[in-house]
Design an enzyme around this catalytic site. Structure first.
Site: not given
Length: 317
Positions: A233, A262, A280
């Protein structure tokens, strides 16, 4: 089960929506012109929640508006977007999607490592820009002779380690507790692991307990030949410290699939040539996302059909 109301705050893959629509009364919150008004009018009837990171934080404030809520089925193995402690206090079970994405994320981690160390995206741009006609592409660093440290030797971390064995590199690890079922060397702090290796792969869960686990001290310990790969993360890495370490050549390079905010990636990272940036992609294959979506559906069906969840998270198991 069509009389059971399920709330989906943000869009999920269409097959998930279709499967839940066929079996439950599914409410698409993002389609409501006034989400607050909808929750005020219908919140007391909601018994299940299908969530993902696009839904934003899922915690006490939302739970208080859904007094009949029994289960939160999360689309993803990470569930730091959900306050599992607040759910447990209210008797709400939280589920995630472990197992079905482990191999995909491990594959991506290895691919990102190779792309970073051999500078594959940079080489691709070199050819596309016509520069190969003028001079050969500069020699890259190598994976040969390196030690790879894995920060978090859970299910995905173990799959990464097994793949690395095929590359004939040494593997070590750190997590909160030593594992008795692996032979890899264990280091009792992230700094100690970084000192012992020159590649660090982060694959720990997100959340408060791991926030900025990779900080300036860890990056300095990794050293000027060190490479960081983050498939965990964005919160796990102190992003400003990483930018400084890359800029000052405290470390050699980084491969990043996740970021602090993000989808916003700092312009400093986007401008650097010693970074490989992915949007991602860890579990983002059609096959794996389908399996994750099916597990979301299966958890809800199992809960409302048999009273048990298939993959409850530890806090609410």
């Amino acid at each position: 089960m069509t009389d059971i109301s399920i709330l989906m705050p943000a869009p999920m893959p269409e097959p998930v929506i279709a499967a839940l629509d066929a079996r439950f009364t599914l409410h698409r919150l993002w389609e409501q012109p006034d989400a607050d008004a909808f929750l005020a009018a219908h919140g007391t009837a909601i018994r299940g929640l299908a969530a993902n990171t696009l839904a934003g934080p899922v915690g006490a404030a939302l739970f208080d508006r859904l007094p009949a809520l029994e289960i939160v089925a999360n689309f993803g193995v990470g569930y730091d977007n959900i306050d599992a402690g607040a759910a447990a206090a209210r008797g709400i079970v939280v589920t995630n999607t472990p197992g079905v994405l482990d191999a995909e994320v491990a594959d991506l981690a290895i691919g990102l490592l190779l792309a970073t160390i051999r500078r594959l995206p940079q080489a691709d741009r070199y050819v596309r820009d016509g520069r190969w006609e003028d001079a050969p592409f500069p020699l890259s660093p190598t994976l040969r002779g390196r030690t790879v440290g894995i920060l978090g030797l859970g299910a995905i971390g173990q799959q990464i380690a097994r793949r690395l064995e095929g590359f004939d590199v040494a593997v070590a690890y750190h997590q909160r507790t030593r594992r008795d079922d692996v032979a890899y060397p264990y280091h009792d702090t992230p700094v100690a692991l970084a000192q012992a290796c020159d590649v660090l792969i982060a694959i720990v869960p997100g959340g408060a307990a791991t926030r900025h686990l990779v900080d300036a001290e860890v990056l300095a310990a990794l050293g000027p030949d060190g490479i960081l790969v983050n498939v965990a993360r964005g919160s796990v890495v102190d992003q400003p410290a990483l930018i400084a370490a890359l800029r000052d050549r405290t470390i050699l390079a980084a491969g990043l699939d996740v970021y602090a905010d993000e989808p916003h990636v700092p312009p400093e990272l986007r401008a650097m040539e010693n970074v490989v940036l992915l949007p991602h992609l860890g579990s983002a294959s059609e096959h794996t996302r389908a399996a994750m979506g099916q597990l979301v559906v299966d958890n809800l069906l199992s809960w409302f059909g048999r009273g048990t969840a298939l993959t409850p998270v530890p806090e609410t198991a």
